[in-house]
Design a protein around this motif. Sequence first.
Motif, PDB file in Angstrom:
ATOM      1  N   THR A 151       1.141 -17.461 -86.992  1.00  0.00           N
ATOM      2  CA  THR A 151       0.615 -18.609 -86.254  1.00  0.00           C
ATOM      3  C   THR A 151      -0.757 -18.974 -86.819  1.00  0.00           C
ATOM      4  O   THR A 151      -1.606 -18.089 -86.998  1.00  0.00           O
ATOM      5  CB  THR A 151       0.468 -18.288 -84.760  1.00  0.00           C
TER       6      THR A 151
ATOM      7  N   ASP B   4       5.960 -14.794 -97.359  1.00  0.00           N
ATOM      8  CA  ASP B   4       7.130 -15.045 -96.506  1.00  0.00           C
ATOM      9  C   ASP B   4       6.968 -14.487 -95.098  1.00  0.00           C
ATOM     10  O   ASP B   4       7.905 -14.567 -94.288  1.00  0.00           O
ATOM     11  CB  ASP B   4       8.425 -14.513 -97.136  1.00  0.00           C
ATOM     12  N   THR B   5       5.786 -13.944 -94.779  1.00  0.00           N
ATOM     13  CA  THR B   5       5.526 -13.505 -93.416  1.00  0.00           C
ATOM     14  C   THR B   5       5.407 -14.713 -92.491  1.00  0.00           C
ATOM     15  O   THR B   5       4.809 -15.730 -92.846  1.00  0.00           O
ATOM     16  CB  THR B   5       4.207 -12.699 -93.350  1.00  0.00           C
ATOM     17  N   ARG B   6       5.988 -14.623 -91.314  1.00  0.00           N
ATOM     18  CA  ARG B   6       5.829 -15.665 -90.294  1.00  0.00           C
ATOM     19  C   ARG B   6       4.531 -15.402 -89.534  1.00  0.00           C
ATOM     20  O   ARG B   6       4.217 -14.260 -89.187  1.00  0.00           O
ATOM     21  CB  ARG B   6       7.004 -15.644 -89.320  1.00  0.00           C
TER      22      ARG B   6
ATOM     23  N   ARG C  10       3.192 -18.685 -97.888  1.00  0.00           N
ATOM     24  CA  ARG C  10       3.869 -18.904 -99.167  1.00  0.00           C
ATOM     25  C   ARG C  10       3.082 -18.368-100.360  1.00  0.00           C
ATOM     26  O   ARG C  10       3.662 -18.100-101.417  1.00  0.00           O
ATOM     27  CB  ARG C  10       4.120 -20.401 -99.379  1.00  0.00           C
TER      28      ARG C  10
ATOM     29  N   GLU D  60       3.327 -22.810 -85.934  1.00  0.00           N
ATOM     30  CA  GLU D  60       4.125 -21.724 -86.483  1.00  0.00           C
ATOM     31  C   GLU D  60       4.394 -22.038 -87.954  1.00  0.00           C
ATOM     32  O   GLU D  60       4.826 -23.144 -88.293  1.00  0.00           O
ATOM     33  CB  GLU D  60       5.442 -21.573 -85.721  1.00  0.00           C
ATOM     34  N   ALA D  61       4.107 -21.067 -88.809  1.00  0.00           N
ATOM     35  CA  ALA D  61       4.193 -21.327 -90.240  1.00  0.00           C
ATOM     36  C   ALA D  61       4.661 -20.091 -90.991  1.00  0.00           C
ATOM     37  O   ALA D  61       4.771 -18.990 -90.425  1.00  0.00           O
ATOM     38  CB  ALA D  61       2.822 -21.767 -90.766  1.00  0.00           C
ATOM     39  N   THR D  62       4.936 -20.282 -92.286  1.00  0.00           N
ATOM     40  CA  THR D  62       5.333 -19.195 -93.176  1.00  0.00           C
ATOM     41  C   THR D  62       4.334 -19.094 -94.311  1.00  0.00           C
ATOM     42  O   THR D  62       3.969 -20.114 -94.922  1.00  0.00           O
ATOM     43  CB  THR D  62       6.734 -19.443 -93.755  1.00  0.00           C
TER      44      THR D  62
ATOM     45  N   VAL E 189       0.037 -21.831 -96.429  1.00  0.00           N
ATOM     46  CA  VAL E 189       1.110 -21.707 -95.455  1.00  0.00           C
ATOM     47  C   VAL E 189       1.859 -23.032 -95.333  1.00  0.00           C
ATOM     48  O   VAL E 189       1.296 -24.111 -95.567  1.00  0.00           O
ATOM     49  CB  VAL E 189       0.583 -21.260 -94.071  1.00  0.00           C
ATOM     50  N   GLU E 190       3.121 -22.938 -94.974  1.00  0.00           N
ATOM     51  CA  GLU E 190       3.961 -24.112 -94.803  1.00  0.00           C
ATOM     52  C   GLU E 190       4.702 -24.009 -93.477  1.00  0.00           C
ATOM     53  O   GLU E 190       5.005 -22.913 -93.002  1.00  0.00           O
ATOM     54  CB  GLU E 190       4.974 -24.238 -95.949  1.00  0.00           C
ATOM     55  N   GLY E 191       4.992 -25.182 -92.911  1.00  0.00           N
ATOM     56  CA  GLY E 191       5.751 -25.220 -91.671  1.00  0.00           C
ATOM     57  C   GLY E 191       6.428 -26.556 -91.498  1.00  0.00           C
ATOM     58  O   GLY E 191       6.213 -27.484 -92.277  1.00  0.00           O
TER      59      GLY E 191
ATOM     60  N   TYR F 166      -4.901 -18.218 -98.024  1.00  0.00           N
ATOM     61  CA  TYR F 166      -3.487 -18.269 -97.676  1.00  0.00           C
ATOM     62  C   TYR F 166      -3.025 -19.725 -97.848  1.00  0.00           C
ATOM     63  O   TYR F 166      -3.722 -20.649 -97.423  1.00  0.00           O
ATOM     64  CB  TYR F 166      -3.261 -17.882 -96.216  1.00  0.00           C
TER      65      TYR F 166
END
Length: 362
Positions: free
Chosen positions: A339, A335-337, A298, A294-296, A311-313, A309
Amino acid sequence: MARLDIQNIRKSYPGVTALDDISLAIKSGEFFTLLGPSGCGKTTLLRTVAGFNSHDSGEILVDGGRIDNVPAHRRNIGMVYQDYAVFPHMSVEDNVGFGLVTRKTPKAEIAERVARALALVQLGGLEARLPYELSGGQQQRVALARAMVINPRILLMDEPLSNLDAKLRVGLRDEIRDLQRSLGITTLYVTHDQEEALVISDRICIMERGRVHQVGSPHDVYARPATLFVASFVGAMNVFRDIAVGPGGEVRLGSAAVALAGLAGRSRVTLSIRPEDVTIGGSPAGEGPALRLEATLRKVTYAGRDALYRVEGSGFAPLLVHLYRPDTARLAEVDTRLTVTLPVRCLHAFDATDERRIDLRP
């Protein structure tokens, strides 16, 4: 065509080991590339083969005969330089024929061979021009023709495309490869450009700090990197360092865990995966086990046929996801959540201490 063998070559300068026991066997007619960052020793090795640099120990052989005890001008090796090195006061014709003149070749033969070489590099009709009247790509073609016209046993090329603009560089690299194949000249090529090396080479030698990390086909060094350095240097790579290994080879990223049989008995490893192997959402049916994180989102970088993309988590390093031919209307917003899925079959593992590859698959 000729076979080139580099055997246990060492070269040191005060406080620096430039070449650390380098041994390479280059096949007759092969396009062989030395790839690595600045200062890794690739140009030093090339110039040693040419006879411009001395070495402390080791041997260089062409078709089984030593040449490292032969002066540079008698090795019958062609050299193409990064900065073209054409003579500014000489015409195209005289530049290309210079090596034949110094070899006291008859004039009629010089004219014939120069004309043939210029035709090969698509410079026919420009014989009388001076270098300042040529584009950078044309000057590099002059340098290439001059190196080939002497019928060298080995052709050496030292980052010959690095001074050209991107579009011209792509076009000329294809021409060089096609020409080398048609003539069958054994070629030793130096570059720091990973894409260039992958496209143009039969085999690639990855170097760092005077040492060889891996020798293999473009597919080998990209798909099965022998060390973490190779994995990180050749193409983009997501790297997760110092991962604890649990019972049965279990590893954990964030809240996801999976058992990797090849890691059983180890304590810590480094894992990596190519951005193009990471998917958004769940993995397709039949893809096997995977780590789902699960990540956001950025950052989104759109580049036409591709998008990246970032992404950070929690519990894992930021990672890149490569999307090919993205539908811009469906790109997620920052800032979308979401997977992200890391298929186990695409993971690479490296020893946490010596950073050598660990085979995860039987």
